[in-house]
Design a protein around this motif. Structure first.
Motif, PDB file in Angstrom:
ATOM      1  N   UNK A   2      16.531  56.645  21.638  1.00 60.79           N
ATOM      2  CA  UNK A   2      15.639  57.042  21.117  1.00 60.79           C
ATOM      3  C   UNK A   2      14.229  56.714  21.530  1.00 60.79           C
ATOM      4  N   UNK A   3      13.265  57.376  22.196  1.00 55.52           N
ATOM      5  CA  UNK A   3      11.953  56.636  22.628  1.00 55.52           C
ATOM      6  C   UNK A   3      11.288  55.888  21.605  1.00 55.52           C
ATOM      7  N   UNK A   4      11.107  56.059  20.426  1.00 56.55           N
ATOM      8  CA  UNK A   4      10.656  55.659  19.352  1.00 56.55           C
ATOM      9  C   UNK A   4      11.254  54.267  18.917  1.00 56.55           C
ATOM     10  N   UNK A   5      12.632  54.188  19.294  1.00 52.48           N
ATOM     11  CA  UNK A   5      13.370  52.998  18.753  1.00 52.48           C
ATOM     12  C   UNK A   5      13.277  51.946  19.827  1.00 52.48           C
ATOM     13  N   UNK A   6      13.040  52.673  21.156  1.00 48.87           N
ATOM     14  CA  UNK A   6      12.725  51.822  22.238  1.00 48.87           C
ATOM     15  C   UNK A   6      11.546  51.075  22.299  1.00 48.87           C
ATOM     16  N   UNK A   7      10.273  52.015  21.768  1.00 47.46           N
ATOM     17  CA  UNK A   7       9.037  51.283  21.652  1.00 47.46           C
ATOM     18  C   UNK A   7       9.138  50.048  20.382  1.00 47.46           C
ATOM     19  N   UNK A   8      10.129  50.604  19.444  1.00 49.94           N
ATOM     20  CA  UNK A   8       9.799  49.389  18.328  1.00 49.94           C
ATOM     21  C   UNK A   8      10.527  48.065  18.699  1.00 49.94           C
ATOM     22  N   UNK A   9      11.618  48.211  19.660  1.00 49.39           N
ATOM     23  CA  UNK A   9      12.438  47.106  20.226  1.00 49.39           C
ATOM     24  C   UNK A   9      11.482  46.423  21.080  1.00 49.39           C
ATOM     25  N   UNK A  10      10.408  46.988  21.995  1.00 51.73           N
ATOM     26  CA  UNK A  10       9.616  46.451  22.835  1.00 51.73           C
ATOM     27  C   UNK A  10       8.577  45.576  22.082  1.00 51.73           C
ATOM     28  N   UNK A  11       8.212  46.163  20.840  1.00 47.97           N
ATOM     29  CA  UNK A  11       7.228  45.459  20.043  1.00 47.97           C
ATOM     30  C   UNK A  11       7.798  44.281  19.561  1.00 47.97           C
ATOM     31  N   UNK A  12       9.125  44.422  18.977  1.00 40.54           N
ATOM     32  CA  UNK A  12       9.830  43.142  18.398  1.00 40.54           C
ATOM     33  C   UNK A  12       9.870  42.142  19.321  1.00 40.54           C
ATOM     34  N   UNK A  13      10.258  42.588  20.779  1.00 38.67           N
ATOM     35  CA  UNK A  13      10.369  41.656  21.743  1.00 38.67           C
ATOM     36  C   UNK A  13       9.333  40.802  22.242  1.00 38.67           C
ATOM     37  N   UNK A  14       8.184  41.539  22.432  1.00 41.05           N
ATOM     38  CA  UNK A  14       7.094  41.221  23.129  1.00 41.05           C
ATOM     39  C   UNK A  14       6.021  40.556  22.131  1.00 41.05           C
ATOM     40  N   UNK A  15       6.081  41.404  20.964  1.00 37.63           N
ATOM     41  CA  UNK A  15       4.860  40.909  19.898  1.00 37.63           C
ATOM     42  C   UNK A  15       5.387  40.017  18.912  1.00 37.63           C
ATOM     43  N   UNK A  16       6.612  40.019  18.622  1.00 39.62           N
ATOM     44  CA  UNK A  16       7.414  39.295  17.853  1.00 39.62           C
ATOM     45  C   UNK A  16       6.981  39.841  16.313  1.00 39.62           C
TER      46      UNK A  16
END
Length: 264
Positions: A2-16
């Motif tokens: 899901x696009x929203x889940x993908x965005x959340x994962x990116x936030x967690x990986x890049x912004x910690x």
């Protein structure tokens, strides 16, 4: 995915930033704000924008970790701290230890330091230490620097400004060293479950948990309970509350001002 889940994962990986520490509706609102600012219309489109525009990462971080604060916000609470809480602790021991959790850009921590300085600097052996923590490294850097605009000091008296700040001559004011010496700023994720220190006399965490789920609020209250000495004080924000599950951990000291005491 899901696009929203993908965005959340990116936030967690890049912004910690751990998205599960916030209500989903809150995350969606803050993302929508950034999407409007970047003229993107879908989560997928915004994710592409985020990956191709490095400067957007910091803007998104600021949007997710909203830092709204001011000196002596809710003056009645600080008056209670000045008049009753800190004197009560110092009447029993010579040093008070305070945790300012979610300190943002430092205004609350420095407000506490002003009170503490006034109560301990009159030639006595009394002293204090304030642990000020936040998850946002950029905002912590600003807090450590301790430079504020004249407008941000509008709740302070002329005497407080003269005593505790240096006029830099460009419309900004720098916190004086005697206040900085009382505060130890450090990065901390409140959801780690690990207190910044133990045997603390006072914990302030105000206007932070409004973004958390009920379970996360309860976990945080347990962390503060662990950190406090027996009879230590926990100060919440005016719009915040203790969940029923953890109510037995604290006894109301001043229900109107949201001040509680660690229960036996």
């Amino acid at each position: 995915m899901d696009d929203f889940l993908a965005l959340k994962k990116a936030i967690e990986q890049t912004l910690h930033i751990q998205c599960e520490n916030y209500k989903e509706a809150y995350i969606r609102r803050r993302l929508l704000s950034r999407m409007r600012s970047t003229n993107t219309t879908t989560h997928e489109e915004y994710l592409r924008y985020l990956r191709s525009h490095p400067e957007e990462s910091e803007k998104l971080r600021n949007a997710l970790t909203i830092n709204v604060t001011e000196f002596f916000r809710d003056a009645e609470v600080f008056e209670l701290i000045r008049r009753e809480l800190i004197p009560s602790v110092l009447s029993e021991r010579k040093k008070i230890r305070i945790w300012c959790a979610g300190c943002s850009s430092g205004e609350e921590a420095y407000s506490l330091a002003m009170i503490l300085y006034d109560l301990t600097s009159s030639g006595t052996e009394l002293s204090g230490m304030i642990y000020a923590t936040d998850i946002d490294e950029q905002i912590l850097s600003r807090a450590k620097e301790g430079i504020y605009s004249q407008k941000s000091l509008n709740k302070l008296t002329d005497n407080q400004i003269r005593r505790h700040f240096t006029d830099l001559g460009d419309g900004t004011f720098a916190v004086k060293p005697h206040l900085k010496a009382m505060i130890r700023f450090s990065k901390q994720d409140l959801m780690s479950g690990i207190p910044i220190a133990r045997y603390l006399d006072l914990v302030t965490c105000r206007n932070v948990t409004i973004y958390f789920t009920e379970g996360q609020k309860n976990d945080l209250a347990r962390t503060f309970h662990t950190a406090l000495v027996q009879g230590g004080y926990y100060v919440m924000g005016k719009t915040e509350y203790l969940g029923r599950e953890i109510e037995p951990l604290f006894v109301p000291f001043n229900a109107i001002q949201k001040v509680f005491i660690k229960a036996p």
